[in-house]
Design an enzyme around this catalytic site. Structure first.
Site, short mmCIF file in Angstrom:
data_model
loop_
_atom_site.label_atom_id
_atom_site.label_comp_id
_atom_site.label_asym_id
_atom_site.label_seq_id
_atom_site.Cartn_x
_atom_site.Cartn_y
_atom_site.Cartn_z
CG ASP A 22 42.94 36.91 45.31
OD1 ASP A 22 43.48 35.78 45.32
OD2 ASP A 22 42.40 37.40 46.32
CB SER A 23 47.77 36.92 43.76
OG SER A 23 47.46 36.97 45.14
CE1 TYR A 24 47.01 34.32 48.74
CE2 TYR A 24 45.85 32.45 49.68
CZ TYR A 24 46.66 33.56 49.83
OH TYR A 24 47.12 33.89 51.08
CB THR A 26 47.21 34.28 39.03
OG1 THR A 26 48.06 34.72 40.10
CG2 THR A 26 45.99 35.18 38.93
#
Length: 234
Positions: A22-24, A26
Site C-alpha cells: 500500500d502507501s508504505y 509506494t
C-alpha cells in the site's frame, strides 16, 4: 531537441523480487519533513522505500505492485469498496480486470520471492475487520501468487507495527497450510513514532524505511539463500 546521450540498456539482473503493498510501498510522503506535513506528489519517492533498498542490497531487480489506501478486504476508510489488492493483483492495467488480465504463464517473469506488506488499511479509522473474511481475502492473494510461480514459491508476509494486524496475519499464515509462506511482524521498536522517522501523515520516512530494510535483510537471506554482503544500504 534535447541535449544528452542515450545510455546503453542495462541487462536484467539474475535476481528479481516482487513487492505487493500500500502507501508504505509506494514511498508516500517519504521525503516530507515530519508527521505534521501532508502528502504532496513531490515528496513521494518509491526509490527510497524498504523495497528498493532491499533490492539494491541483494543486487536484484524488483517489481512493486502497490496502491495508497489499498487493503486486503477493506481500503482506507472503506473507500472504493470491492477494489482491494487481491483483485488488483490480477490486472495488467490498474482499472481493467476484464480486457487485460495479468497471466504470469504468458510472460517471461520469474521472481525469486514475493514480499507482501498489506493490511493496515483494513484496520483504519477504528474498524476491526472480521478475521474469517480477512483470512479469505489474504488466502486469495496467496493462492494467486502460488498459481503464478509454483506451490513451493516463497512468500514473505510483513505487517505494519499494529498488534491486531500482526495477530491476524500470523494466524492467516499458520492456518493456510501452504508451504514456503513466512511471516514477519513489525513492532514500534523498529522505527520511532516521531519526527526522526516519520514523514507525511505519520508515514515512515526514508530513515524508517532504511530501518525496516535492515530488519528484513536477514529474513530474505535465509528464505532465498542469498548471501549477506555487509555493504552499506543506500
Amino acid at each position: 531537441a534535447v541535449d544528452g546521450l542515450l545510455l546503453p540498456l542495462q541487462p536484467d539482473k539474475t535476481r528479481l523480487i516482487e513487492f505487493i503493498g500500500d502507501s508504505y510501498s509506494t514511498g508516500y510522503g517519504i521525503e516530507n519533513c515530519g508527521p505534521a506535513d501532508h502528502f504532496t506528489p513531490e515528496t513521494q519517492n518509491p526509490s527510497k522505500t524498504y523495497a528498493a533498498i532491499l533490492a539494491r542490497y541483494f543486487d536484484a531487480d524488483y517489481i512493486t505492485l502497490a496502491h495508497s489506501g489499498m487493503g486486503v478486504i477493506r481500503n482506507y476508510n472503506s473507500k472504493f469498496p470491492g477494489w482491494t489488492m487481491p483483485l488488483r493483483y490480477r490486472m495488467t492495467f490498474d482499472m481493467d480486470s476484464v480486457l487485460y488480465p495479468w497471466v504470469a504463464a504468458e510472460h517471461d517473469i520469474h521472481p525469486s520471492l514475493t514480499v507482501i506488506m498489506l493490511g493496515g488499511n483494513d484496520f483504519s479509522c477504528g474498524v476491526t475487520p472480521d478475521f474469517e473474511e480477512f483470512k479469505k481475502g489474504y488466502w486469495d492473494l496467496l493462492l494467486q501468487i502460488k498459481a503464478n510461480y509454483g506451490a513451493d514459491y516463497p512468500i514473505l508476509c510483513v505487517t505494519k507495527p499494529l498488534p491486531a494486524l500482526s495477530d491476524y496475519v500470523r494466524r492467516v499464515v499458520e492456518e493456510s497450510g501452504m508451504t514456503d509462506v513466512y511471516y514477519f511482524a513489525n513492532s514500534e521498536a523498529v522505527w520511532q513514532m516521531n519526527e526522526t522517522d516519520l514523514g507525511a501523515d505519520r508515514h515512515p520516512n526514508y530513515n524508517a524505511h532504511r530501518k525496516l530494510a535492515h530488519t528484513l535483510i536477514p529474513y530474505v537471506s535465509t528464505i532465498t539463500g542469498w548471501e549477506l554482503t555487509g555493504k552499506p544500504i543506500e
